[in-house]
Scaffold this motif. Structure first.
Motif, short mmCIF file in Angstrom:
data_model
loop_
_atom_site.label_atom_id
_atom_site.label_comp_id
_atom_site.label_asym_id
_atom_site.label_seq_id
_atom_site.Cartn_x
_atom_site.Cartn_y
_atom_site.Cartn_z
N GLY A 41 45.69 45.07 49.38
CA GLY A 41 44.30 45.50 49.48
C GLY A 41 43.35 44.33 49.59
O GLY A 41 42.43 44.34 50.40
N ARG A 42 43.56 43.30 48.78
CA ARG A 42 42.71 42.10 48.83
C ARG A 42 42.81 41.44 50.20
O ARG A 42 41.80 41.04 50.78
CB ARG A 42 43.10 41.13 47.74
CG ARG A 42 42.32 39.82 47.81
CD ARG A 42 42.74 38.89 46.73
NE ARG A 42 41.92 39.21 45.55
CZ ARG A 42 41.99 38.58 44.42
NH1 ARG A 42 42.86 37.60 44.24
NH2 ARG A 42 41.20 38.90 43.42
N ALA A 43 44.02 41.33 50.72
CA ALA A 43 44.21 40.71 52.04
C ALA A 43 43.52 41.53 53.13
O ALA A 43 42.88 40.97 54.03
CB ALA A 43 45.69 40.55 52.34
N LEU A 44 43.64 42.84 53.06
CA LEU A 44 42.99 43.68 54.06
C LEU A 44 41.47 43.62 53.96
O LEU A 44 40.78 43.64 54.98
CB LEU A 44 43.48 45.13 53.93
CG LEU A 44 44.90 45.37 54.44
CD1 LEU A 44 45.39 46.74 54.01
CD2 LEU A 44 44.96 45.22 55.96
N ARG A 45 40.94 43.54 52.75
CA ARG A 45 39.48 43.40 52.60
C ARG A 45 39.02 42.09 53.23
O ARG A 45 37.98 42.02 53.87
CB ARG A 45 39.06 43.47 51.13
CG ARG A 45 39.04 44.88 50.60
CD ARG A 45 38.33 45.02 49.25
NE ARG A 45 38.42 43.88 48.37
CZ ARG A 45 39.36 43.69 47.43
NH1 ARG A 45 40.30 44.60 47.26
NH2 ARG A 45 39.36 42.62 46.67
N TYR A 46 39.80 41.02 53.05
CA TYR A 46 39.47 39.74 53.68
C TYR A 46 39.48 39.89 55.20
O TYR A 46 38.56 39.45 55.89
CB TYR A 46 40.45 38.65 53.24
CG TYR A 46 40.11 37.30 53.80
CD1 TYR A 46 39.19 36.48 53.15
CD2 TYR A 46 40.67 36.86 54.99
CE1 TYR A 46 38.85 35.24 53.67
CE2 TYR A 46 40.33 35.63 55.52
CZ TYR A 46 39.42 34.82 54.86
OH TYR A 46 39.08 33.60 55.39
N ALA A 47 40.53 40.51 55.72
CA ALA A 47 40.62 40.71 57.17
C ALA A 47 39.46 41.54 57.67
O ALA A 47 38.90 41.26 58.74
CB ALA A 47 41.95 41.37 57.52
N GLU A 48 39.08 42.55 56.91
CA GLU A 48 37.96 43.41 57.30
C GLU A 48 36.68 42.59 57.48
O GLU A 48 35.89 42.85 58.39
CB GLU A 48 37.76 44.48 56.24
CG GLU A 48 36.67 45.47 56.54
CD GLU A 48 36.52 46.51 55.43
OE1 GLU A 48 36.16 47.65 55.77
OE2 GLU A 48 36.75 46.19 54.24
N GLN A 49 36.48 41.59 56.65
CA GLN A 49 35.29 40.73 56.76
C GLN A 49 35.30 39.90 58.03
O GLN A 49 34.25 39.45 58.49
CB GLN A 49 35.20 39.80 55.54
CG GLN A 49 34.97 40.52 54.24
CD GLN A 49 35.11 39.58 53.05
OE1 GLN A 49 35.16 38.36 53.20
NE2 GLN A 49 35.17 40.15 51.86
N LEU A 50 36.47 39.65 58.59
CA LEU A 50 36.59 38.86 59.81
C LEU A 50 36.29 39.67 61.07
O LEU A 50 36.07 39.11 62.13
CB LEU A 50 38.00 38.26 59.92
CG LEU A 50 38.42 37.31 58.82
CD1 LEU A 50 39.88 36.93 58.98
CD2 LEU A 50 37.54 36.06 58.79
N VAL A 51 36.30 40.98 60.95
CA VAL A 51 36.11 41.87 62.10
C VAL A 51 34.62 42.06 62.35
O VAL A 51 33.92 42.64 61.54
CB VAL A 51 36.79 43.23 61.86
CG1 VAL A 51 36.47 44.20 62.99
CG2 VAL A 51 38.29 43.05 61.70
N ASP A 52 34.15 41.55 63.49
CA ASP A 52 32.73 41.72 63.83
C ASP A 52 32.52 42.71 64.97
O ASP A 52 31.41 43.17 65.20
CB ASP A 52 32.06 40.38 64.13
CG ASP A 52 32.72 39.62 65.26
OD1 ASP A 52 33.66 40.15 65.89
OD2 ASP A 52 32.31 38.48 65.51
#
Length: 134
Positions: A41-52
């Motif tokens: 979940g933490r890794a996916l939240r980080y990835a989500e922040q990279l998606v613009d």
């Protein structure tokens, strides 16, 4: 013509962004050793922040799906990404003989919230990804 941006993120209970240190992603992944534990979940939240630009984004998770953190965070993040228009591909782990070796129950739930989940050899991967993004 649009620009292609890629990120490489490794995780255990922490998230490590390897994007700036990668010339060969496979070689980098083979050299990375993190501690124990898994917080997908933490890794996916980080990835989500990279998606613009979600409608143009593909998020690929490579994992055995044995979540050590709160699975609700993982499911909610995947649902948000998919709802926003991103494609989420989950590549489950294989054992030494090449058979799928991941938490199938978690994989099923990730599919229910919109991810495409599979486990395959590298030879099958390119075709699977192509089918998933069509």
């Amino acid at each position: 013509v649009g620009q292609l941006r890629s990120h490489l993120v490794a995780f255990d209970t922490n998230v490590v962004d390897l994007t700036n240190d990668v010339l060969d992603p496979v070689e980098t992944l083979m050299k990375v050793q993190l501690g124990g534990g898994t917080d997908i979940g933490r890794a996916l939240r980080y990835a989500e922040q990279l998606v613009d630009a979600p409608r143009r984004a593909i998020v690929v998770l490579v994992s055995d799906l044995y979540e050590g953190g709160d699975p609700t965070t993982m499911y909610q993040t995947v649902r948000r990404l998919v709802t926003a228009g991103a494609r989420v591909l989950v590549l489950g782990a294989l054992d030494r003989s090449g058979a799928a070796d991941y938490d199938v129950q978690v994989g099923t739930e990730l599919e229910r919230v919109g991810a495409k989940v599979g486990a395959m050899t590298p030879y099958q991967l390119a075709e699977w990804v192509a089918d998933a993004v069509r």
